[in-house]
Design an enzyme around this catalytic site. Structure first.
Site, PDB file in Angstrom:
ATOM      1  N   LYS A  65       0.812  -1.224   0.000  1.00  0.00           N
ATOM      2  CA  LYS A  65       0.000   0.000   0.000  1.00  0.00           C
ATOM      3  C   LYS A  65       0.845   1.274   0.000  1.00  0.00           C
ATOM      4  CE  LYS A  65      -4.343  -1.725   1.768  1.00  0.00           C
ATOM      5  NZ  LYS A  65      -5.502  -1.481   2.609  1.00  0.00           N
ATOM      6  N   GLY A 125      -3.484  -0.988  18.159  1.00  0.00           N
ATOM      7  CA  GLY A 125      -2.747  -1.449  16.985  1.00  0.00           C
ATOM      8  C   GLY A 125      -2.234  -0.284  16.161  1.00  0.00           C
ATOM      9  N   THR A 151       4.103  -2.253  20.347  1.00  0.00           N
ATOM     10  CA  THR A 151       5.403  -1.640  20.035  1.00  0.00           C
ATOM     11  C   THR A 151       5.182  -0.136  19.897  1.00  0.00           C
ATOM     12  OG1 THR A 151       5.851  -3.625  18.749  1.00  0.00           O
ATOM     13  CG2 THR A 151       7.373  -1.779  18.456  1.00  0.00           C
TER      14      THR A 151
HETATM   15  P1  ATR Z   1      -0.593  -4.721   8.703  1.00  0.00           P
HETATM   16  O1  ATR Z   1      -0.383  -5.894   7.850  1.00  0.00           O
HETATM   17  O2  ATR Z   1      -1.998  -4.275   8.857  1.00  0.00           O
HETATM   18  O3  ATR Z   1       0.346  -3.585   8.465  1.00  0.00           O
HETATM   19  P2  ATR Z   1       0.933  -5.356  10.949  1.00  0.00           P
HETATM   20  O4  ATR Z   1       1.881  -4.281  10.621  1.00  0.00           O
HETATM   21  O5  ATR Z   1       1.413  -6.762  10.972  1.00  0.00           O
HETATM   22  O6  ATR Z   1      -0.328  -5.313  10.090  1.00  0.00           O
HETATM   23  O7  ATR Z   1       0.271  -4.940  12.319  1.00  0.00           O
HETATM   24  C1  ATR Z   1      -0.433  -5.816  13.084  1.00  0.00           C
HETATM   25  C2  ATR Z   1      -0.796  -5.105  14.370  1.00  0.00           C
HETATM   26  O8  ATR Z   1      -1.205  -6.097  15.308  1.00  0.00           O
HETATM   27  C3  ATR Z   1       0.360  -4.359  14.999  1.00  0.00           C
HETATM   28  O9  ATR Z   1      -0.139  -3.220  15.641  1.00  0.00           O
HETATM   29  C4  ATR Z   1       0.887  -5.382  15.997  1.00  0.00           C
HETATM   30  O10 ATR Z   1       1.577  -4.852  17.099  1.00  0.00           O
HETATM   31  P3  ATR Z   1       3.168  -4.610  17.005  1.00  0.00           P
HETATM   32  O11 ATR Z   1       3.352  -3.359  16.233  1.00  0.00           O
HETATM   33  O12 ATR Z   1       3.601  -4.511  18.411  1.00  0.00           O
HETATM   34  O13 ATR Z   1       3.729  -5.823  16.314  1.00  0.00           O
HETATM   35  C5  ATR Z   1      -0.402  -5.968  16.477  1.00  0.00           C
HETATM   36  N1  ATR Z   1      -0.227  -7.263  17.105  1.00  0.00           N
HETATM   37  C6  ATR Z   1       0.052  -8.438  16.511  1.00  0.00           C
HETATM   38  N2  ATR Z   1       0.114  -9.444  17.417  1.00  0.00           N
HETATM   39  C7  ATR Z   1      -0.123  -8.863  18.626  1.00  0.00           C
HETATM   40  C8  ATR Z   1      -0.207  -9.372  19.974  1.00  0.00           C
HETATM   41  N3  ATR Z   1      -0.046 -10.674  20.246  1.00  0.00           N
HETATM   42  N4  ATR Z   1      -0.491  -8.506  20.962  1.00  0.00           N
HETATM   43  C9  ATR Z   1      -0.671  -7.199  20.686  1.00  0.00           C
HETATM   44  N5  ATR Z   1      -0.613  -6.653  19.445  1.00  0.00           N
HETATM   45  C10 ATR Z   1      -0.346  -7.477  18.428  1.00  0.00           C
END
Ligand code: ATR
Length: 260
Positions: A65, A125, A151
């Site tokens: 994207k 998120g 994060t």
């Molecule tokens: P996208 O594909 O939409 O860009 P991504 O960048 O993989 O997705 O983001 C997934 C989101 O889910 C992120 O905010 C991630 O948190 P981190 O930035 O800390 O990785 C969140 N996420 C995934 N697994 C998680 C978990 N077990 N607990 C909390 N947040 C989680």
């Protein structure tokens, strides 16, 4: 015959072809819509096919994207702000990047009669879709947006685009009217580890498959209103379709059923 594509990697899961081909047929438009998995180094050539009128429109999904932007001539304001393109089309000689996730989120909420005006919203998120959701919420006049991500650096990156939002530590919950799960937790029957004891709030999950995540299930049991991301998905597709075909396709029972 016109040709449309959704590009991503992976792409197998995408339901866009089913939806677009259904609407193409319903509207007697002689065109095809296919999904295609690309590698990053193939993006430029694929977009050239649009320039040469071999193809006529592209939907873009994860992880491209943002990566497609450098191959485009003009960007909509939504793209300039969010850094995220999900719809590409040609206008005159220009290749335009637009983001219909923004309108998709708003139209989905309006469809469900969820009003965000003067409301406080907590977003969990910081993945690719979050800037589009924030853009949409701000344009609808919400009062306050809190953003919380495991994060914190990723939330801080989003704050660079939207100065007015407040970052909250992961695990902390301020007072809110609406909470939005935009993490990927819930896709695999896993559950967000949040201790929320509230009722009469709105819980929204961007995930629509499964149609009720643990996050929504628990929220409902506590006495909250819940909504998943299905309408956002269908409305973003609807907006892309309108741009390409000059027809607003119907979101009826049959179209909604495709996503189940
Ligand atoms: P996208 O594909 O939409 O860009 P991504 O960048 O993989 O997705 O983001 C997934 C989101 O889910 C992120 O905010 C991630 O948190 P981190 O930035 O800390 O990785 C969140 N996420 C995934 N697994 C998680 C978990 N077990 N607990 C909390 N947040 C989680």
């Amino acid at each position: 015959m016109k040709k449309y594509f959704v590009i991503g990697n992976p792409i197998n899961h995408s339901l866009s072809p089913e939806l677009h081909n259904f609407w193409l047929k319903k509207n007697n438009i002689n065109a095809t819509y296919e999904k295609i998995k690309l590698e990053e180094n193939e993006l430029e050539n694929f977009i050239k096919r649009l320039r040469n009128d071999e193809i006529h429109g592209i939907n873009v999904t994860v992880p491209f994207k943002n990566k497609v932007i450098k191959y485009l001539d003009k960007l909509s304001l939504e793209v300039e702000t969010t850094g995220s393109v999900n719809t590409i089309y040609k206008n005159g000689n220009d290749i335009i990047g637009h983001n219909t996730d923004v309108a998709g989120f708003e139209l989905g909420l309006r469809h469900s009669k969820i009003n965000v005006l003067h409301k406080s919203i907590l977003i969990l998120g910081a993945g690719g879709v979050v800037p589009s959701i924030i853009y949409s919420l701000l344009s609808m006049g919400c009062k306050k947006i809190f953003l919380s991500n495991r994060t914190v650096e990723k939330a801080e990156d989003i704050k660079k685009k939207f100065d007015d939002i407040d970052i909250i530590k992961w695990g902390e919950t301020p007072d809110f009217d609406i909470i939005i799960n935009a993490t990927s937790v819930g896709l695999k029957s896993d559950s967000l580890d949040l201790d929320l004891n509230v009722k009469d709030k709105i819980f929204y999950d961007v995930i629509y498959n499964p149609k009720e995540t643990q996050f929504l299930k628990k929220a409902k049991e506590m006495g909250n209103k819940t909504e998943n991301g299905k309408l956002m998905f269908i409305y973003q597709a609807n907006q892309s379709f309108s741009i390409w075909n000059n027809v607003i396709p119907k979101i009826d029972h049959e179209a909604l059923k495709i996503l189940e």
